[in-house]
Design a protein around this motif. Structure first.
Motif, PDB file in Angstrom:
ATOM      1  N   ALA A   1     -28.412  10.722 -53.226  1.00 48.53           N
ATOM      2  CA  ALA A   1     -27.521  11.601 -53.969  1.00 48.53           C
ATOM      3  C   ALA A   1     -27.987  13.045 -53.825  1.00 48.53           C
ATOM      4  CB  ALA A   1     -27.488  11.206 -55.432  1.00 48.53           C
ATOM      5  N   SER A   2     -27.058  13.962 -54.005  1.00 44.89           N
ATOM      6  CA  SER A   2     -27.373  15.389 -53.951  1.00 44.89           C
ATOM      7  C   SER A   2     -27.958  15.822 -55.293  1.00 44.89           C
ATOM      8  CB  SER A   2     -26.114  16.182 -53.636  1.00 44.89           C
ATOM      9  OG  SER A   2     -25.231  16.136 -54.732  1.00 44.89           O
ATOM     10  N   THR A   3     -28.311  17.094 -55.380  1.00 45.28           N
ATOM     11  CA  THR A   3     -28.857  17.617 -56.636  1.00 45.28           C
ATOM     12  C   THR A   3     -27.804  17.671 -57.744  1.00 45.28           C
ATOM     13  OG1 THR A   3     -28.404  19.859 -55.879  1.00 45.28           O
ATOM     14  CG2 THR A   3     -30.633  18.987 -55.490  1.00 45.28           C
ATOM     15  N   THR A   4     -26.532  17.606 -57.370  1.00 46.12           N
ATOM     16  CA  THR A   4     -25.453  17.600 -58.368  1.00 46.12           C
ATOM     17  C   THR A   4     -25.018  16.179 -58.718  1.00 46.12           C
ATOM     18  OG1 THR A   4     -23.776  17.784 -56.645  1.00 46.12           O
ATOM     19  CG2 THR A   4     -24.591  19.844 -57.615  1.00 46.12           C
ATOM     20  N   ASP A   5     -25.818  15.202 -58.335  1.00 45.65           N
ATOM     21  CA  ASP A   5     -25.563  13.776 -58.603  1.00 45.65           C
ATOM     22  C   ASP A   5     -24.376  13.213 -57.845  1.00 45.65           C
ATOM     23  OD1 ASP A   5     -27.776  13.501 -60.195  1.00 45.65           O
ATOM     24  OD2 ASP A   5     -26.696  13.779 -62.077  1.00 45.65           O
ATOM     25  N   ALA A   6     -23.923  13.892 -56.819  1.00 45.59           N
ATOM     26  CA  ALA A   6     -22.859  13.355 -55.964  1.00 45.59           C
ATOM     27  C   ALA A   6     -23.513  12.455 -54.915  1.00 45.59           C
ATOM     28  CB  ALA A   6     -22.090  14.476 -55.293  1.00 45.59           C
ATOM     29  N   LEU A   7     -22.951  11.282 -54.722  1.00 43.61           N
ATOM     30  CA  LEU A   7     -23.514  10.336 -53.761  1.00 43.61           C
ATOM     31  C   LEU A   7     -23.118  10.714 -52.343  1.00 43.61           C
ATOM     32  CD1 LEU A   7     -22.737   6.954 -55.544  1.00 43.61           C
ATOM     33  CD2 LEU A   7     -24.859   8.259 -55.609  1.00 43.61           C
ATOM     34  N   TYR A   8     -23.996  10.393 -51.399  1.00 41.39           N
ATOM     35  CA  TYR A   8     -23.667  10.543 -49.978  1.00 41.39           C
ATOM     36  C   TYR A   8     -22.998   9.249 -49.540  1.00 41.39           C
ATOM     37  CZ  TYR A   8     -26.739  14.580 -50.065  1.00 41.39           C
ATOM     38  OH  TYR A   8     -27.312  15.785 -50.362  1.00 41.39           O
ATOM     39  N   GLY A   9     -21.711   9.129 -49.804  1.00 34.96           N
ATOM     40  CA  GLY A   9     -20.965   7.907 -49.527  1.00 34.96           C
ATOM     41  C   GLY A   9     -20.760   7.129 -50.813  1.00 34.96           C
ATOM     42  N   ALA A  10     -19.573   6.603 -50.984  1.00 34.52           N
ATOM     43  CA  ALA A  10     -19.237   5.861 -52.205  1.00 34.52           C
ATOM     44  C   ALA A  10     -19.925   4.500 -52.223  1.00 34.52           C
ATOM     45  CB  ALA A  10     -17.729   5.678 -52.298  1.00 34.52           C
ATOM     46  N   VAL A  11     -20.072   3.946 -53.412  1.00 34.71           N
ATOM     47  CA  VAL A  11     -20.616   2.592 -53.561  1.00 34.71           C
ATOM     48  C   VAL A  11     -19.524   1.615 -53.144  1.00 34.71           C
ATOM     49  CG1 VAL A  11     -21.478   0.884 -55.198  1.00 34.71           C
ATOM     50  CG2 VAL A  11     -22.170   3.273 -55.410  1.00 34.71           C
ATOM     51  N   LYS A  12     -19.853   0.695 -52.254  1.00 38.57           N
ATOM     52  CA  LYS A  12     -18.881  -0.266 -51.737  1.00 38.57           C
ATOM     53  C   LYS A  12     -19.006  -1.588 -52.480  1.00 38.57           C
ATOM     54  CE  LYS A  12     -18.929   1.879 -47.205  1.00 38.57           C
ATOM     55  NZ  LYS A  12     -19.494   3.096 -47.736  1.00 38.57           N
ATOM     56  N   THR A  13     -17.930  -2.367 -52.449  1.00 43.28           N
ATOM     57  CA  THR A  13     -17.927  -3.649 -53.158  1.00 43.28           C
ATOM     58  C   THR A  13     -18.971  -4.603 -52.580  1.00 43.28           C
ATOM     59  OG1 THR A  13     -16.118  -4.430 -51.765  1.00 43.28           O
ATOM     60  CG2 THR A  13     -15.536  -3.479 -53.901  1.00 43.28           C
ATOM     61  N   GLY A  14     -19.259  -4.485 -51.299  1.00 46.48           N
ATOM     62  CA  GLY A  14     -20.297  -5.326 -50.688  1.00 46.48           C
ATOM     63  C   GLY A  14     -21.661  -5.045 -51.281  1.00 46.48           C
ATOM     64  N   GLU A  15     -21.933  -3.780 -51.586  1.00 46.44           N
ATOM     65  CA  GLU A  15     -23.208  -3.422 -52.208  1.00 46.44           C
ATOM     66  C   GLU A  15     -23.294  -3.989 -53.624  1.00 46.44           C
ATOM     67  OE1 GLU A  15     -24.277   0.870 -50.282  1.00 46.44           O
ATOM     68  OE2 GLU A  15     -22.472   0.767 -51.529  1.00 46.44           O
ATOM     69  N   ILE A  16     -22.181  -3.970 -54.332  1.00 41.27           N
ATOM     70  CA  ILE A  16     -22.153  -4.534 -55.688  1.00 41.27           C
ATOM     71  C   ILE A  16     -22.371  -6.040 -55.616  1.00 41.27           C
ATOM     72  CG2 ILE A  16     -20.736  -4.897 -57.748  1.00 41.27           C
ATOM     73  CD1 ILE A  16     -19.349  -2.201 -57.052  1.00 41.27           C
TER      74      ILE A  16
ATOM     75  N   VAL B   1     -13.164  -5.673 -58.138  1.00 42.85           N
ATOM     76  CA  VAL B   1     -12.159  -4.616 -58.257  1.00 42.85           C
ATOM     77  C   VAL B   1     -12.822  -3.392 -58.884  1.00 42.85           C
ATOM     78  CG1 VAL B   1      -9.958  -3.957 -59.279  1.00 42.85           C
ATOM     79  CG2 VAL B   1     -10.343  -6.319 -58.549  1.00 42.85           C
ATOM     80  N   VAL B   2     -12.815  -2.291 -58.136  1.00 41.27           N
ATOM     81  CA  VAL B   2     -13.336  -1.014 -58.621  1.00 41.27           C
ATOM     82  C   VAL B   2     -12.119  -0.136 -58.893  1.00 41.27           C
ATOM     83  CG1 VAL B   2     -14.766   0.972 -58.066  1.00 41.27           C
ATOM     84  CG2 VAL B   2     -15.413  -1.294 -57.223  1.00 41.27           C
ATOM     85  N   ASP B   3     -11.924   0.253 -60.152  1.00 43.36           N
ATOM     86  CA  ASP B   3     -10.737   1.029 -60.530  1.00 43.36           C
ATOM     87  C   ASP B   3     -10.675   2.377 -59.817  1.00 43.36           C
ATOM     88  OD1 ASP B   3      -9.838  -0.972 -62.238  1.00 43.36           O
ATOM     89  OD2 ASP B   3     -10.980  -0.180 -63.924  1.00 43.36           O
ATOM     90  N   LYS B   4     -11.772   3.098 -59.852  1.00 44.47           N
ATOM     91  CA  LYS B   4     -11.832   4.412 -59.227  1.00 44.47           C
ATOM     92  C   LYS B   4     -13.108   4.458 -58.392  1.00 44.47           C
ATOM     93  CE  LYS B   4     -11.474   9.283 -60.334  1.00 44.47           C
ATOM     94  NZ  LYS B   4     -11.587  10.295 -61.373  1.00 44.47           N
ATOM     95  N   ALA B   5     -13.042   5.026 -57.212  1.00 44.58           N
ATOM     96  CA  ALA B   5     -14.194   5.058 -56.305  1.00 44.58           C
ATOM     97  C   ALA B   5     -15.436   5.590 -57.019  1.00 44.58           C
ATOM     98  CB  ALA B   5     -13.878   5.907 -55.091  1.00 44.58           C
ATOM     99  N   ILE B   6     -16.561   4.924 -56.779  1.00 47.48           N
ATOM    100  CA  ILE B   6     -17.822   5.313 -57.397  1.00 47.48           C
ATOM    101  C   ILE B   6     -18.509   6.296 -56.451  1.00 47.48           C
ATOM    102  CG2 ILE B   6     -20.050   4.496 -58.222  1.00 47.48           C
ATOM    103  CD1 ILE B   6     -18.696   1.799 -58.812  1.00 47.48           C
ATOM    104  N   LYS B   7     -18.453   7.592 -56.816  1.00 43.67           N
ATOM    105  CA  LYS B   7     -18.989   8.637 -55.943  1.00 43.67           C
ATOM    106  C   LYS B   7     -20.058   9.491 -56.608  1.00 43.67           C
ATOM    107  CE  LYS B   7     -14.828   9.053 -53.182  1.00 43.67           C
ATOM    108  NZ  LYS B   7     -13.848   9.960 -52.600  1.00 43.67           N
ATOM    109  N   TYR B   8     -20.421   9.154 -57.841  1.00 45.23           N
ATOM    110  CA  TYR B   8     -21.425   9.924 -58.560  1.00 45.23           C
ATOM    111  C   TYR B   8     -22.419   8.985 -59.227  1.00 45.23           C
ATOM    112  CZ  TYR B   8     -18.350  13.900 -57.941  1.00 45.23           C
ATOM    113  OH  TYR B   8     -17.575  14.880 -57.391  1.00 45.23           O
ATOM    114  N   VAL B   9     -23.610   9.500 -59.492  1.00 48.53           N
ATOM    115  CA  VAL B   9     -24.620   8.766 -60.237  1.00 48.53           C
ATOM    116  C   VAL B   9     -24.097   8.555 -61.646  1.00 48.53           C
ATOM    117  CG1 VAL B   9     -26.943   8.942 -61.200  1.00 48.53           C
ATOM    118  CG2 VAL B   9     -26.519   9.652 -58.847  1.00 48.53           C
ATOM    119  N   GLY B  10     -24.316   7.353 -62.195  1.00 52.21           N
ATOM    120  CA  GLY B  10     -23.868   7.086 -63.559  1.00 52.21           C
ATOM    121  C   GLY B  10     -23.598   5.615 -63.791  1.00 52.21           C
ATOM    122  N   ASP B  11     -22.999   5.310 -64.936  1.00 47.07           N
ATOM    123  CA  ASP B  11     -22.658   3.942 -65.308  1.00 47.07           C
ATOM    124  C   ASP B  11     -21.163   3.723 -65.137  1.00 47.07           C
ATOM    125  OD1 ASP B  11     -25.290   3.510 -65.945  1.00 47.07           O
ATOM    126  OD2 ASP B  11     -25.025   3.769 -68.100  1.00 47.07           O
TER     127      ASP B  11
END
Length: 150
Positions: free
Chosen positions: A85-100, A118-128
């Motif tokens: 992730a960057s210093t602004t908590d943005a991920l370098y690439g979204a979390v994919k369902t295979g990773e989950i 099913v991921v409602d909205k793409a996971i692109k930031y650090v968080g829950d």
């Protein structure tokens, strides 16, 4: 009208692996570009039959087993995934369902098909985040995913 094979579950249309007939525009502009479906051909039908046979071997057989798996998944407080992730908590690439799915297998030992997550909205930031796992047509589990920076 276009004849398609669904590659993912599509609400109000059908389950992955089903052959459906839809209007040309819906196929051309929505289903095919998003890789939710592919055009039906006799060769694709043979491949579909092979995939279906493998999926049946892996699939949860009945509703009681699905409920048991759901309970096991919901016992988890969360599943943690580490990504760059960057210093602004943005991920370098979204979390994919295979990773989950891999994280769920590691945490619980339950092998979940990535296409059932099913991921409602793409996971692109650090968080829950909360994702839905469709275990059976009548049973689904809500799982918390915590994304942390590496």
């Amino acid at each position: 009208m276009a004849k398609l094979i669904l590659t993912h579950d599509v609400p109000n249309l059908g389950q992955a692996g089903e052959v459906v007939t839809v209007k040309d525009g819906y196929a051309r502009n929505y289903l095919v570009p998003r890789r939710l479906a592919e055009r039906w051909t006799p060769g694709a039908q043979k491949a579909l039959d092979q995939i279906a046979a493998r999926a049946r071997a892996k699939e949860i057989a009945n509703i009681d087993d699905a409920r048991e798996v759901r309970d096991k998944l919901q016992e988890l407080s969360f599943v943690e995934i580490f990504k760059l992730a960057s210093t602004t908590d943005a991920l370098y690439g979204a979390v994919k369902t295979g990773e989950i799915a891999s994280a769920l297998k590691e945490a619980t030992g339950v092998d979940v098909d990535r296409r059932k997550i099913v991921v409602d909205k793409a996971i692109k930031y650090v968080g829950d985040y909360t994702v839905t796992v469709n275990l059976h047509p009548e049973v689904s589990a809500r799982v918390k995913v915590r994304v942390s920076a590496k």
